[in-house]
Design an enzyme around this catalytic site. Sequence first.
Site, short mmCIF file in Angstrom:
data_model
loop_
_atom_site.label_atom_id
_atom_site.label_comp_id
_atom_site.label_asym_id
_atom_site.label_seq_id
_atom_site.Cartn_x
_atom_site.Cartn_y
_atom_site.Cartn_z
N SER A 1 57.14 -27.30 45.23
CA SER A 1 56.53 -26.96 43.95
C SER A 1 57.36 -25.96 43.13
O SER A 1 57.06 -25.72 41.97
CB SER A 1 55.12 -26.41 44.14
OG SER A 1 55.15 -25.09 44.61
N LYS B 1 55.20 -18.33 43.85
CA LYS B 1 54.92 -18.88 42.52
C LYS B 1 55.38 -17.90 41.44
O LYS B 1 55.66 -16.73 41.69
CB LYS B 1 53.41 -19.10 42.34
CG LYS B 1 52.79 -20.20 43.19
CD LYS B 1 53.19 -21.57 42.72
CE LYS B 1 52.37 -22.66 43.42
NZ LYS B 1 52.65 -22.73 44.85
#
Length: 211
Positions: A127, A167
Amino acid sequence: MPPRLTRHQRRLFHWIEDYIAEHGMAPLFDEMRDGLEYESKSSVSIHMKALKDKGYLTYIPRKARSTQILRPSRQVPLLGTIAAHSLVTIFPDEEVEMLNLAGLPKFAGLSRHEISQYFALRVRGDSMEGAMIADGDIVVMRWHNDPTEIKNGTIVAARVNETTTLKYLHREGSRIMLVPANDRYQPTTIDAEWEEVEIQGVYVGSVRGLI
């Protein structure tokens, strides 16, 4: 386990490491004597022979600046695996592997104390591939004492309750968003008034194919 060093041997070994990090070359025996305030160069020779016999360094006798570190102490701990695609538990209770990153340009000039502010994690998932962080990469993180100083858009290792993810960090009031760098995944949104969020580290860079 490597052979243990005496206090004097460790003091000299660390001094040599810091000298090489600062100057980009090995010190002379005279510089070791002066830097550590030994009374004679023979004291340096005794400790250097012991360090060589124990496998911590090597050098060529009577050749100036030939010292090479074989077992560096300026290393970064690999603390476990972090998920890029979701929230999972990391930092397993197992023996910590140490990575020698001192040869990389970003770390070459840092002291042992400065390097101690860093740690590494192995990435699981894709991701963050838009940030050039691939599945299996080793990411190097820096501990951060004040999360309020971290700017929006910084890549962080964020711990939510008992799970952690890698992230982009974005804040809007009490709301915290952990945003991936891959359109196939959705951001994770946390209300900091109801859930505990801990920023464990700030992303510094990644190393591919290191181990």
